[in-house]
Design a protein around this motif. Structure first.
Motif, short mmCIF file in Angstrom:
data_model
loop_
_atom_site.label_atom_id
_atom_site.label_comp_id
_atom_site.label_asym_id
_atom_site.label_seq_id
_atom_site.Cartn_x
_atom_site.Cartn_y
_atom_site.Cartn_z
N SER A 221 0.91 -1.22 -0.11
CA SER A 221 0.06 0.06 0.00
C SER A 221 1.07 1.29 0.13
O SER A 221 1.40 1.58 1.06
CB SER A 221 -0.93 -0.03 1.46
N THR A 222 1.30 1.70 -1.26
CA THR A 222 2.03 2.93 -1.28
C THR A 222 1.39 3.92 -2.52
O THR A 222 2.06 4.23 -3.46
CB THR A 222 3.52 2.48 -1.91
N VAL B 210 1.06 7.06 -2.50
CA VAL B 210 1.82 8.29 -2.83
C VAL B 210 2.99 8.04 -3.81
O VAL B 210 3.16 8.79 -4.74
CB VAL B 210 2.23 9.04 -1.42
N LEU C 169 -0.19 4.17 12.38
CA LEU C 169 -0.83 3.66 11.38
C LEU C 169 -2.54 3.95 11.42
O LEU C 169 -2.95 3.35 12.65
CB LEU C 169 -0.65 2.61 10.50
N ASP D 196 -5.01 1.57 7.31
CA ASP D 196 -3.91 1.56 6.62
C ASP D 196 -2.86 0.31 6.99
O ASP D 196 -1.78 -0.11 6.56
CB ASP D 196 -2.79 2.63 6.83
N LYS E 71 4.52 1.56 4.53
CA LYS E 71 2.97 2.24 4.22
C LYS E 71 3.09 3.58 5.20
O LYS E 71 2.90 4.66 4.78
CB LYS E 71 1.94 1.53 5.06
N LEU E 72 3.83 3.34 6.32
CA LEU E 72 3.97 4.71 7.20
C LEU E 72 4.91 5.68 6.31
O LEU E 72 4.73 6.64 6.41
CB LEU E 72 4.82 4.24 8.65
N ASP F 103 5.15 6.06 3.17
CA ASP F 103 4.37 6.38 2.23
C ASP F 103 3.67 7.66 2.78
O ASP F 103 3.46 8.77 2.15
CB ASP F 103 3.54 5.56 1.49
N ASN F 104 3.01 7.39 4.11
CA ASN F 104 2.22 8.40 4.43
C ASN F 104 3.02 9.93 4.94
O ASN F 104 2.68 10.82 4.73
CB ASN F 104 1.52 8.19 5.76
N ARG F 105 4.25 9.60 5.37
CA ARG F 105 5.29 10.80 5.34
C ARG F 105 5.63 11.26 4.17
O ARG F 105 5.76 12.84 4.40
CB ARG F 105 6.42 10.04 6.18
N GLY G 205 3.67 11.63 1.62
CA GLY G 205 2.50 12.38 1.21
C GLY G 205 2.50 13.92 1.98
O GLY G 205 2.22 14.77 1.59
N GLU G 206 2.93 13.81 3.27
CA GLU G 206 2.77 15.03 4.41
C GLU G 206 3.81 15.99 3.59
O GLU G 206 3.64 17.06 3.65
CB GLU G 206 3.03 14.57 5.47
#
Length: 629
Positions: A45-46, A48, A183, A187, A218-219, A221-223, A225-226
């Motif tokens: 799950s990536t 971004v 997460l 996620d 996954k985490l 990828d979230n970072r 995005g931020e």
């Protein structure tokens, strides 16, 4: 008047630089492309990263020049391969020539504001001064926001969320606090939601541990995005070229630290805004290229992109712009010591095939490295190996390596089938052998000198310059004998024994290292000559021969010599000795010595780590025996 002139020149530079692109580097740690969605993993799950690839250029043949962070970052920041500078051994501290600079320094000369958030780990002496020269700001708060108005920037953001500490080394509770709890519920990736690599035993406990890879990425990828939201909020996306990549391969057992594709190959994406899409030589948004690139190419590319002149000491390619270099047919890559685990592997790849020469094949892919050994997943793997719960493929990574491997990673992504012994690939094998020999000899690889020797060299000059003096460093002779390492025959052993009398100490060292792979039957007829070599005045030779004699003949003289060098004040010699003892069968004579060495106050991290691995092996054996009983 002088201050006025300086102000004028600075103002001119900034105004002139306004037309130059901003450059943003997003770097992540310890990640192989196999675990990212846009590279074909449907379980990842990536979104971004995948969107960057969808709108940018995705590289399928991008390679780190090393397999652990500090050697990789040494090449990234300087543009010079570690095997030329002597910086291939993880967290070493050797000088480099004054004319080699961090490439952001050249960007500053072109009017760029350079910022680094936050990792450096450049693996060189005088690192603080080097960092100060390269970066306008290097800190946890560094960003493009520190620049002057309208000044172009080169900003690096390094995300540690996918680091080996998260994916395996730290405790599961630590992982829960630092990854899992950050997460959102939607996620989180469950233990049964992905395929296991075939070289791992597919058990519930192994899945529990391996799920950490997917959740950590996954985490990450979230970072990312931020960060991109901040770039958009500041209105900078339309003027910024974005580079995304990992510093080397996956931070899991058999990946990071190993000189195979899983250690070297990285995800790599370049995103161009509309304004600068004409700079892309790889086509429109969403394009995929199989062009070979390595970290050696990053420095010259950035300098050229900024409008600077690439210095002569940089031999990597310029990837972008009117000065773009011709693509390469193959790359030379390297893997050396990681923490307390010495090694020397040299690799040639054309993207599809990966050929690696193991110059210390008596150690397995799962060699003892404390930061790997403390992980629960490693403990499970070693326990399953002892209890014979692994299949042939899964067992293989715990056994001595072949001296060379050839993998077709296009059809064998997990590198399970060594093609060296398949006659259908003889032409490819011969070609890649020759390519490796040619490139290593051209480079005059300084890392064929034992680390002890590099330490001595560094007291008076840089390893980079030392390697160029054939009188001091007869590299052709050294490489010829090193290339015998792993060849098992009486004929080869006879040649290695003869070379133990060479006038050159490094030649003698490699003759001894090569003899580590010969079996006892072969060595029986050379016992007397080995006993003589125990008295070699060059410590790396004496230590290596002592390990051979102890393993095969168990003489008191060899045992005492090894005990003596375990306690050496030279940390390189102590580590070399302890590392050999990790792989001998009879460890009993050294238990008390290792305990004492571990408790000595002046031991460095690597020596203490080697001691812990030695004692840990004995604990594993005892615990396994109790289980079997």
């Amino acid at each position: 008047m002088k201050n006025l002139l300086y102000f004028f020149l600075l103002t001119f530079t900034v105004v002139h630089a306004q037309d130059k692109p901003n450059i943003l580097w997003i770097t992540i740690e310890d990640t192989s492309p196999q675990f990212i969605g846009c590279y074909g993993n449907k379980d990842a799950s990536t979104p971004v990263i995948d969107k960057l690839a969808e709108q940018g250029i995705r590289f399928t043949n991008a390679f780190s020049t090393g397999t652990v962070c500090s050697p990789s970052r040494s090449t990234i920041i300087t543009g010079v391969p570690t095997f030329k500078m002597g910086t291939g051994n993880h967290r070493s501290n050797y000088p480099i020539p004054d004319f080699i600079h961090g490439f952001p320094d050249y960007l500053q000369q072109q009017g760029y504001y350079t910022s680094n958030n936050v990792k450096t780990d450049y693996n060189i002496a005088n690192e603080k001064d080097f960092i100060k020269e390269a970066w306008n700001e290097s800190s946890r708060t560094a960003s493009w926001r520190g620049r002057s108005k309208e000044q172009p920037f080169f900003s690096v953001f390094n995300f540690a969320e996918s680091h080996q500490s998260r994916t395996m080394s730290m405790s599961f509770d630590w992982y829960v606090k630092n990854v899992w709890n950050y997460l959102p519920e939607d996620d989180k990736i469950a233990d049964d939601a992905f395929e296991m690599p075939p070289f791992y035993n597919d058990t519930p406990e192994m899945r529990k541990q391996f799920a950490r890879v997917y959740n950590s990425i996954k985490l990450t990828d979230n970072r990312i995005g931020e960060l991109l939201e901040k770039l958009d909020k500041d209105g900078l996306r339309d003027n910024t070229i974005i580079f995304f990549y990992a510093d080397h391969g996956e931070g899991m057992p058999r990946g990071k630290t190993n000189g195979i594709n899983l250690g070297y190959r990285v995800p790599f994406i370049v995103w161009f805004p509309e304004k600068y899409k004409h700079l892309s030589p790889w086509g429109e948004a969403g394009s995929v290229t199989d062009e070979l690139i390595s970290f050696e190419d990053l420095a010259p590319t950035m300098i050229s992109l900024a409008g600077g002149k690439v210095p002569d000491y940089l031999n990597g390619r310029i990837l972008i712009g009117e000065n773009r270099s011709q693509p390469k047919d193959y790359l030379l890559l390297s893997s050396d010591r990681a923490d307390n685990g010495p090694d020397l592997v040299r690799t040639i790849t054309d993207g599809r095939f990966v050929y690696s020469r193991n110059f210390m094949p008596f150690m397995p892919e799962m060699r003892y490295i404390r930061y790997i050994e403390i992980a629960d997943i490693t403990k499970h793997m070693r326990s399953d190996f002892k209890l014979k719960k692994l299949n042939t493929l899964q067992e293989k990574i715990f056994k001595t390596r072949p001296h060379e491997v050839l993998y077709d990673v296009e059809n064998d992504i997990w590198e399970t089938n060594n093609l060296v012994y398949n006659s259908e690939y003889n032409a490819i094998l011969k070609k890649m052998r020759n390519q490796l020999d040619t490139k290593v000899l051209q480079a005059r690889d300084i890392l064929f000198a034992p680390e002890y020797e590099i330490g001595l060299i560094s007291k008076n000059q840089t390893p980079y310059l030392y390697r160029l003096d054939d009188a001091k460093y007869p590299f052709q002779d050294i490489y010829n004998v090193a290339s015998l390492s792993g060849l098992k025959s009486k004929k080869t052993a006879k040649e290695q024994i003869k070379l133990l009398k060479s006038k050159n100490e490094i030649v003698r060292y490699w003759a001894a290292v090569g003899l580590m792979s010969q079996n006892k039957t072969t060595l029986e007829s050379f016992k007397n000559k080995l006993m003589v070599a125990l008295h070699d005045k060059y410590p790396p030779v004496a230590i290596t021969v002592a390990a051979i004699v102890h393993e095969n003949f168990k003489t008191e003289e060899s045992t005492q010599l090894l005990k003596q060098y375990c306690k050496s004040d030279n940390m390189d010699l102590a580590l070399m000795t302890i590392n050999y003892l990790l792989y001998v069968d009879d460890k009993a004579p050294f238990i008390e010595t290792i305990k004492k060495v571990h408790d000595m106050p002046n031991r460095n991290y690597n020596v203490k780590a080697g001691c812990m691995d030695f004692l840990g092996i004995l604990n594993i054996v005892e615990n396994t025996s109790k289980t079997e009983n």
